[in-house]
Design an enzyme around this catalytic site. Structure first.
Site, mmCIF file in Angstrom:
data_model
loop_
_atom_site.group_PDB
_atom_site.id
_atom_site.type_symbol
_atom_site.label_atom_id
_atom_site.label_comp_id
_atom_site.label_asym_id
_atom_site.label_seq_id
_atom_site.Cartn_x
_atom_site.Cartn_y
_atom_site.Cartn_z
ATOM 1 N N ASP A 35 35.666 -63.973 -37.022
ATOM 2 C CA ASP A 35 34.463 -63.181 -36.721
ATOM 3 C C ASP A 35 33.563 -63.224 -37.946
ATOM 4 O OD1 ASP A 35 33.910 -60.787 -34.424
ATOM 5 O OD2 ASP A 35 32.697 -60.667 -36.249
ATOM 6 N N TYR A 150 18.982 -63.078 -23.732
ATOM 7 C CA TYR A 150 20.446 -63.048 -23.625
ATOM 8 C C TYR A 150 20.968 -63.817 -22.402
ATOM 9 C CZ TYR A 150 25.100 -60.854 -23.163
ATOM 10 O OH TYR A 150 26.456 -60.616 -23.021
ATOM 11 N N THR A 222 21.745 -48.494 -10.534
ATOM 12 C CA THR A 222 23.171 -48.621 -10.189
ATOM 13 C C THR A 222 23.820 -49.784 -10.958
ATOM 14 O OG1 THR A 222 22.464 -49.920 -8.262
ATOM 15 C CG2 THR A 222 23.083 -47.631 -7.869
#
Ligand code: NAD
Length: 335
Positions: A35, A150, A222
């Site tokens: 990472d 993204y 939602t």
């Protein structure tokens, strides 16, 4: 599989850290974790894993990370909730460097299987205009109109994986995750997603004795939210199969954001006054996962009830906020 050498990229993050833990619990011993974050900032870190802090946007670093590996899981990306991805489109798109260099390094190193963490953000925006959703099936990613920044990066990287398979025979597995949540992930700082953010906000009202919560959007949008254990089970099933096409890994339990707040309030045992910030980033109006394909492949779909997963998530965030000093927050080293 158990003796294979496995790289998890993005292992200092939420899903990557939980994946390392999952693989260890299943007996895997040859694990490498990478990472960009310094090791002391990883959510989970294990002394019996080969841990490295490396920037995987660079080709030479990817070659170092992948050398000697049989299997690569790519969960490394510059990402966050809507607040982050709507305001950092370039940073999100630059994650294309990570996946591209990891794929090429995997080809060179003779990796046998490559996992890519894609997202429900690849789905076409015009299929997500209404709160009253038709769940998204894998084919709905085309014609392409994904989330700006993204989502485009995710869709492009999916296709790069596909072409590495077609052109070089690299076995691939592509999961389209739908809002994964659970313990040991980001809950503050601007990259957190709705479930963790709502837990934090509710806990804050308890700690500072305020009685009000701000909700992003009108609260009637939602979503479905996938508990981390279901996410990992789905990844494991997918990686054990020879499915090369993208696959939804997502809960199909649809909830409004107001409904999610109801759940967290009931876990906390309080009722709050709600204010709605209509200028805040809120994403698409409605999204759910069509699980026809995963059910037909594996006779399984993510099934943890939202209220059960949220209870565990709330408890972990509560412990972080209440019991630990700031230096210890969200950092774990395990033997
Ligand atoms: P996360 O932010 O917790 O983990 C991503 C990790 O990647 C971070 O620890 C980050 O430091 C690392 N990283 C970023 N740039 C790097 C670089 N240049 N080199 C090395 N490491 C780098 O996010 P997560 O929730 O664990 O997500 C993991 C993957 O799953 C990501 O690809 C994400 O886009 C995808 N995904 C997640 C969700 C979700 O709801 N969590 C939904 C859809 C897709």
């Amino acid at each position: 599989m158990i003796n294979k050498k496995i790289l998890v990229a993005g292992a200092g993050g939420f899903i990557g850290g939980n994946l390392i833990n999952f693989l260890r619990s299943r007996g895997h011993q040859n694990l490498r974790a990478v990472d960009i974050k310094p090791l002391d900032q990883w959510f989970q870190r294990f002394d019996d894993v080969d841990n490295h802090s490396l920037n995987l946007q660079k080709a030479e670093t990817c070659r170092t990370a992948v050398e000697g590996m049989d299997i690569v899981y790519n969960l490394a990306a510059n990402m966050g909730g809507m607040g982050f991805i709507e305001n950092n489109k370039t940073l999100c798109m630059l994650s294309v460097l990570i996946n591209t260099h990891l794929l090429e390094a995997s080809r060179i190193a003779g990796v046998t299987k490559f996992f890519y963490a894609s997202s429900a953000c690849v789905y076409a925006a015009d299929k997500q205009k209404s709160e009253d959703v038709i769940p998204l099936a894998e084919a709905d990613a085309y014609p392409a109109m994904p989330e700006d920044g993204y989502g485009w990066e995710k869709l492009f990287s999916e296709r790069m994986c596909r072409h590495y398979h077609e052109d070089f025979g690299l076995e691939i597995a592509i999961a389209r995750f739908h809002n994964v949540y659970g313990p040991m992930g980001t809950y503050d700082g601007g990259r957190e997603k709705a479930p963790a953010a709502i837990c934090r906000k509710v806990i804050n009202t308890i700690l500072d004795n305020s009685h009000e919560i701000e909700i992003w959007g009108d609260g009637i949008q939602t979503r479905s939210f996938t508990y981390i254990e279901d996410c990992l089970k789905g990844v494991n099933l997918l990686m054990g199969s020879d499915v090369q096409e993208p696959l939804n890994i997502g809960s199909s339990e649809l909830v409004t954001i107001n409904g999610l707040v109801d759940i967290v309030e009931s876990i906390a045992g309080i009722e709050l006054k709600r204010t709605y910030n209509l200028d805040a980033p809120k994403g698409v109006n409605g999204r759910n996962s069509d699980n026809t394909l995963i059910k037909s492949l594996f006779q399984w779909e993510p099934s943890t009830r939202l209220k059960d997963g949220m209870e565990k998530t709330y408890q972990w965030i509560y412990d972080q906020m209440v019991n630990q000093s700031s230096a210890e927050k969200a950092r774990f080293t395990r033997p």
